[in-house]
Motif scaffolding. Structure first.
Motif, PDB file in Angstrom:
ATOM      1  N   MET A   1       0.827  -1.206   0.000  1.00 47.24           N
ATOM      2  CA  MET A   1       0.000   0.000   0.000  1.00 47.24           C
ATOM      3  C   MET A   1       0.864   1.260   0.000  1.00 47.24           C
ATOM      4  O   MET A   1       0.590   2.217  -0.735  1.00 47.24           O
ATOM      5  N   THR A   2       1.922   1.264   0.854  1.00 40.71           N
ATOM      6  CA  THR A   2       2.816   2.414   0.921  1.00 40.71           C
ATOM      7  C   THR A   2       3.500   2.645  -0.418  1.00 40.71           C
ATOM      8  O   THR A   2       3.617   3.792  -0.886  1.00 40.71           O
ATOM      9  N   ARG A   3       3.953   1.540  -1.051  1.00 40.65           N
ATOM     10  CA  ARG A   3       4.632   1.658  -2.337  1.00 40.65           C
ATOM     11  C   ARG A   3       3.709   2.248  -3.404  1.00 40.65           C
ATOM     12  O   ARG A   3       4.108   3.091  -4.199  1.00 40.65           O
ATOM     13  N   LYS A   4       2.457   1.819  -3.406  1.00 40.74           N
ATOM     14  CA  LYS A   4       1.499   2.318  -4.395  1.00 40.74           C
ATOM     15  C   LYS A   4       1.218   3.807  -4.188  1.00 40.74           C
ATOM     16  O   LYS A   4       1.168   4.589  -5.156  1.00 40.74           O
ATOM     17  N   ILE A   5       1.055   4.215  -2.906  1.00 37.46           N
ATOM     18  CA  ILE A   5       0.809   5.632  -2.636  1.00 37.46           C
ATOM     19  C   ILE A   5       2.004   6.473  -3.061  1.00 37.46           C
ATOM     20  O   ILE A   5       1.853   7.542  -3.675  1.00 37.46           O
ATOM     21  N   ASN A   6       3.232   5.997  -2.755  1.00 34.74           N
ATOM     22  CA  ASN A   6       4.439   6.728  -3.169  1.00 34.74           C
ATOM     23  C   ASN A   6       4.527   6.832  -4.683  1.00 34.74           C
ATOM     24  O   ASN A   6       4.925   7.867  -5.233  1.00 34.74           O
ATOM     25  N   ARG A   7       4.167   5.734  -5.381  1.00 30.53           N
ATOM     26  CA  ARG A   7       4.199   5.751  -6.842  1.00 30.53           C
ATOM     27  C   ARG A   7       3.210   6.779  -7.399  1.00 30.53           C
ATOM     28  O   ARG A   7       3.529   7.526  -8.328  1.00 30.53           O
ATOM     29  N   TRP A 167      10.320  13.725  -0.858  1.00 29.81           N
ATOM     30  CA  TRP A 167      10.652  13.525   0.560  1.00 29.81           C
ATOM     31  C   TRP A 167       9.461  13.869   1.448  1.00 29.81           C
ATOM     32  O   TRP A 167       9.122  13.115   2.369  1.00 29.81           O
ATOM     33  N   LEU A 168       8.809  14.990   1.137  1.00 31.27           N
ATOM     34  CA  LEU A 168       7.619  15.370   1.889  1.00 31.27           C
ATOM     35  C   LEU A 168       6.501  14.347   1.711  1.00 31.27           C
ATOM     36  O   LEU A 168       5.784  14.019   2.666  1.00 31.27           O
ATOM     37  N   ALA A 169       6.349  13.835   0.472  1.00 27.82           N
ATOM     38  CA  ALA A 169       5.299  12.842   0.198  1.00 27.82           C
ATOM     39  C   ALA A 169       5.551  11.562   0.993  1.00 27.82           C
ATOM     40  O   ALA A 169       4.611  10.960   1.531  1.00 27.82           O
ATOM     41  N   ARG A 170       6.806  11.127   1.077  1.00 27.23           N
ATOM     42  CA  ARG A 170       7.129   9.925   1.859  1.00 27.23           C
ATOM     43  C   ARG A 170       6.818  10.141   3.340  1.00 27.23           C
ATOM     44  O   ARG A 170       6.288   9.246   4.016  1.00 27.23           O
ATOM     45  N   CYS A 171       7.152  11.330   3.830  1.00 32.61           N
ATOM     46  CA  CYS A 171       6.856  11.636   5.246  1.00 32.61           C
ATOM     47  C   CYS A 171       5.353  11.616   5.485  1.00 32.61           C
ATOM     48  O   CYS A 171       4.875  11.057   6.482  1.00 32.61           O
ATOM     49  N   LEU A 172       4.602  12.234   4.563  1.00 31.47           N
ATOM     50  CA  LEU A 172       3.149  12.259   4.702  1.00 31.47           C
ATOM     51  C   LEU A 172       2.559  10.853   4.602  1.00 31.47           C
ATOM     52  O   LEU A 172       1.621  10.505   5.322  1.00 31.47           O
ATOM     53  N   THR A 173       3.117  10.045   3.688  1.00 30.14           N
ATOM     54  CA  THR A 173       2.622   8.681   3.523  1.00 30.14           C
ATOM     55  C   THR A 173       2.846   7.869   4.792  1.00 30.14           C
ATOM     56  O   THR A 173       1.951   7.147   5.252  1.00 30.14           O
ATOM     57  N   ARG A 174       4.047   7.996   5.368  1.00 28.69           N
ATOM     58  CA  ARG A 174       4.331   7.285   6.615  1.00 28.69           C
ATOM     59  C   ARG A 174       3.389   7.738   7.728  1.00 28.69           C
ATOM     60  O   ARG A 174       2.878   6.926   8.505  1.00 28.69           O
ATOM     61  N   ALA A 175       3.176   9.076   7.808  1.00 28.05           N
ATOM     62  CA  ALA A 175       2.281   9.598   8.841  1.00 28.05           C
ATOM     63  C   ALA A 175       0.852   9.120   8.632  1.00 28.05           C
ATOM     64  O   ALA A 175       0.104   8.904   9.589  1.00 28.05           O
ATOM     65  N   PHE A 176       0.467   8.944   7.362  1.00 26.54           N
ATOM     66  CA  PHE A 176      -0.895   8.499   7.047  1.00 26.54           C
ATOM     67  C   PHE A 176      -1.070   7.004   7.293  1.00 26.54           C
ATOM     68  O   PHE A 176      -2.093   6.562   7.821  1.00 26.54           O
ATOM     69  N   ILE A 177      -0.054   6.215   6.930  1.00 25.69           N
ATOM     70  CA  ILE A 177      -0.167   4.756   6.992  1.00 25.69           C
ATOM     71  C   ILE A 177       0.079   4.212   8.389  1.00 25.69           C
ATOM     72  O   ILE A 177      -0.533   3.223   8.797  1.00 25.69           O
ATOM     73  N   ARG A 178       0.956   4.857   9.159  1.00 26.50           N
ATOM     74  CA  ARG A 178       1.361   4.293  10.441  1.00 26.50           C
ATOM     75  C   ARG A 178       0.182   4.029  11.380  1.00 26.50           C
ATOM     76  O   ARG A 178       0.095   2.943  11.970  1.00 26.50           O
ATOM     77  N   PRO A 179      -0.757   4.979  11.576  1.00 28.97           N
ATOM     78  CA  PRO A 179      -1.896   4.664  12.457  1.00 28.97           C
ATOM     79  C   PRO A 179      -2.712   3.469  11.972  1.00 28.97           C
ATOM     80  O   PRO A 179      -3.200   2.669  12.785  1.00 28.97           O
ATOM     81  N   ILE A 180      -2.851   3.337  10.652  1.00 29.46           N
ATOM     82  CA  ILE A 180      -3.604   2.204  10.102  1.00 29.46           C
ATOM     83  C   ILE A 180      -2.879   0.899  10.393  1.00 29.46           C
ATOM     84  O   ILE A 180      -3.502  -0.116  10.753  1.00 29.46           O
ATOM     85  N   GLU A 181      -1.548   0.910  10.258  1.00 26.04           N
ATOM     86  CA  GLU A 181      -0.769  -0.294  10.560  1.00 26.04           C
ATOM     87  C   GLU A 181      -0.879  -0.637  12.047  1.00 26.04           C
ATOM     88  O   GLU A 181      -0.967  -1.811  12.414  1.00 26.04           O
ATOM     89  N   GLN A 182      -0.862   0.407  12.913  1.00 20.27           N
ATOM     90  CA  GLN A 182      -1.004   0.155  14.345  1.00 20.27           C
ATOM     91  C   GLN A 182      -2.358  -0.474  14.661  1.00 20.27           C
ATOM     92  O   GLN A 182      -2.446  -1.400  15.480  1.00 20.27           O
ATOM     93  N   MET A 183      -3.398   0.012  13.998  1.00 17.30           N
ATOM     94  CA  MET A 183      -4.729  -0.565  14.222  1.00 17.30           C
ATOM     95  C   MET A 183      -4.780  -2.017  13.759  1.00 17.30           C
ATOM     96  O   MET A 183      -5.381  -2.868  14.408  1.00 17.30           O
ATOM     97  N   ALA A 184      -4.140  -2.298  12.607  1.00 16.83           N
ATOM     98  CA  ALA A 184      -4.144  -3.661  12.085  1.00 16.83           C
ATOM     99  C   ALA A 184      -3.355  -4.609  12.978  1.00 16.83           C
ATOM    100  O   ALA A 184      -3.705  -5.783  13.122  1.00 16.83           O
ATOM    101  N   GLU A 185      -2.278  -4.076  13.609  1.00 22.71           N
ATOM    102  CA  GLU A 185      -1.431  -4.929  14.448  1.00 22.71           C
ATOM    103  C   GLU A 185      -2.084  -5.263  15.789  1.00 22.71           C
ATOM    104  O   GLU A 185      -1.883  -6.345  16.332  1.00 22.71           O
TER     105      GLU A 185
END
Length: 439
Positions: A1-7, A167-185
């Motif tokens: 998912m992260t790779r697709k958003i970055n792409r 670089w900003l997009a990667r930071c935003l993607t990580r900030a966006f995805i991390r809570p979702i990953e925490q919920m899934a874990e």
């Protein structure tokens, strides 16, 4: 998912940078054109105000050091003077676009590209008061020259912009995805998830749904355990009595008693299974939309009272019905089941000489003067298999599912249930239907 958003971000950023550079160059060149024409217009106005064209012609002023080329044209298009060439060697200029526009409208402008010099020539022509036309020309770099000259700097800025944006997009993607990953874990600790405020409504919704799923799972587990226990008790009795009869250990008198116990437990088992099936059917919901019809609750109450009369006589409880017609939209079979369970509860949890009253006005009310329900238990009486007095429930043959069935039938009809009860004083249950009709 992260790779697709970055792409996707890379594609959007690349397109944005390209379009920004392209349109910025176009707008810059247009601004440059306007500036050149404004300069030529000012110079032409100055020449007209100073009235020096005649003097320049007399002196034969040719090829000045300035970049500007001055041409003076008569009304018929013949060249009176040119600062770069002999006017006698020049052909008629009346067909030139800028000259024709000036003769018609007072002024004209035109850009022609020089293939040999790879430059653009800006022409501005102005009609003077005597009808002659003064034209000012200036050579300037074409848009392709602008691109070529600024290409290295443009590419550098574009590359820097692209990498900074990535670089900003990667930071935003990580900030966006991390809570979702925490919920899934860890779905059991959603309150510990650190998320940005836009995600909080979704986390609350997911937490609520997760809690509902856990609650449903817990209820199913309890239901399974309760069903197993409730089925096991009468089956154990049936097996025990049947074994005593089969081995011949029981006398003839005891055999009749054991047979009666087997019949009683089998009947209880059958009632329990019927209630479980009915409750499961209600919880699962109808396969199709229920075919509601207009039903008179008063008529159903009268039929229910007639059906329950033998049970009431057995328990020495009197039944009474009062009120009048109450027309509602509903399922007749389910409403009969609701009335049956309410009356059955009022009879079973009563005393000899007690009463059960059925009152039909703008709502349905079933009241008894039986043993009542303690305050601590009143919120749970509509739960499956909940019994206030387990020993009395088994003695009277209750399954603990009657009021749970009533609750589900009320929900199907959108009706509101209310309960009032005092211990040793009786219980009143009211069903308020939303779809009442005038009789």
């Amino acid at each position: 998912m992260t790779r697709k958003i970055n792409r996707d971000f890379m594609f959007v950023i690349a397109v944005a940078v390209f379009l920004t550079v392209f349109f910025t160059t176009i707008l810059s060149y247009r601004s440059f054109q306007e500036e050149v024409f404004s300069e030529l217009s000012s110079f032409a106005q100055m020449l007209e105000d100073l009235e020096i064209l005649g003097q320049m012609k007399e002196q034969g002023f040719l090829k000045p050091e300035e970049e500007l080329r001055i041409t003076w044209i008569d009304q018929d298009g013949s060249v009176l003077y040119d600062s770069y060439a002999d006017d006698r060697a020049l052909d008629n200029h009346k067909d030139r676009p800028e000259i024709w526009k000036a003769l018609q409208n007072g002024e004209g402008a035109c850009i022609r590209r020089s293939q040999t010099l790879d430059k653009s020539i800006f022409f501005y022509a102005k009609r003077m008061e005597d009808g002659t036309v003064i034209r000012i020309a200036k050579e300037a770099g074409s848009i392709w020259n602008v691109y070529r000259d600024t290409l290295p700097v443009t590419l550098l800025i574009a590359a820097l912009s692209f990498f900074i944006a990535m670089w900003l997009a990667r930071c935003l993607t990580r900030a966006f995805i991390r809570p979702i990953e925490q919920m899934a874990e860890d779905m059991d600790h959603l309150e510990d998830v650190t998320a940005y405020k836009e995600l909080l409504p979704f986390i609350r919704l997911i937490r609520s749904q997760h809690e509902e799923v856990l609650q449903v799972a817990r209820l199913r587990q309890e239901f399974t355990a309760n069903v197993s226990h409730e089925l096991k008790t009468p089956l154990t009795s049936i097996c025990g009595y049947a074994e005593l009869i089969a081995t011949g250990m029981a006398s003839k008198k005891e055999g009749r008693h054991f047979a009666a116990e087997i019949h009683s437990n089998a009947k209880r088992l059958l009632t329990l299974i019927e209630d479980i099936l009915k409750l499961s059917e209600l919880e699962a919901g109808p396969q199709e939309e229920p075919a509601f019809e207009t039903v008179d609750v008063y008529d159903l109450a009268g039929a229910c009272m007639d059906m329950m009369a033998p049970v009431a006589d057995k328990h020495e409880v009197s039944l009474s019905l009062c009120g009048g017609p109450l027309l509602v939209r509903g399922d007749k079979g389910l409403l009969e089941e609701l009335l049956y369970n309410l009356c059955d509860n009022g009879i079973r949890y009563n005393r000899p000489g007690g009463h059960v009253w059925i009152l039909v006005t703008d709502r349905l009310t079933v009241k008894d003067d039986g043993i009542g329900i303690p305050k601590r238990c009143q919120k749970r009486v509509f739960e499956r298999f909940f019994r206030v007095d387990k020993s009395r429930s088994k003695k009277t043959g209750g399954t603990g599912l009657g009021l749970a069935i009533v609750k589900h039938i009320a929900e199907v009809h959108g009706a509101a249930l209310s309960l009032e009860s005092d211990e040793d004083a009786g219980t009143t249950i009211t069903v308020d239907f939303p779809q009442r009709q005038q009789s």
